[in-house]
Scaffold this motif. Structure first.
Motif, short mmCIF file in Angstrom:
data_model
loop_
_atom_site.label_atom_id
_atom_site.label_comp_id
_atom_site.label_asym_id
_atom_site.label_seq_id
_atom_site.Cartn_x
_atom_site.Cartn_y
_atom_site.Cartn_z
N SER A 1 -6.89 -0.78 -49.61
CA SER A 1 -6.51 -2.19 -49.69
C SER A 1 -5.38 -2.56 -48.73
O SER A 1 -5.17 -3.73 -48.45
CB SER A 1 -6.12 -2.54 -51.12
OG SER A 1 -5.01 -1.74 -51.52
N ASN A 2 -4.65 -1.56 -48.22
CA ASN A 2 -3.58 -1.82 -47.25
C ASN A 2 -4.08 -1.78 -45.82
O ASN A 2 -3.29 -1.91 -44.89
CB ASN A 2 -2.45 -0.81 -47.42
CG ASN A 2 -1.74 -0.98 -48.74
OD1 ASN A 2 -1.54 -2.09 -49.20
ND2 ASN A 2 -1.37 0.12 -49.38
N GLY A 3 -5.37 -1.54 -45.62
CA GLY A 3 -5.95 -1.49 -44.29
C GLY A 3 -5.87 -0.14 -43.61
O GLY A 3 -6.22 -0.01 -42.45
#
Length: 68
Positions: free
Chosen positions: A7-9
């Motif tokens: 989700s943080n890339g």
């Protein structure tokens, strides 16, 4: 082997075989060696993208070598 993105890339490579792991290690070593052999001119910005890639490659390489 497959890639996964959190989700943080951040991207991670999952389920590597030992041969795939070694291939990545050799590729990173070749990348760092190429940057050493083709140095940028004196006075280049230490915050350049090339410098950042070189620094990240070193971190990844050290982490891989501790796992071997």
């Amino acid at each position: 082997m497959y890639c996964d993105k959190d989700s943080n890339g951040r991207v991670s490579i999952m389920d590597l075989t030992s041969d795939e792991f070694d291939t990545i290690r050799r590729a990173i070593m070749a990348f760092k060696t190429g940057l050493l052999q083709n140095r940028l001119p004196a006075g280049f910005a230490p915050q350049s993208e090339t410098y950042e890639q070189y620094h990240r490659a070193g971190i990844i390489l050290r982490q891989i070598e501790t796992l071997e």
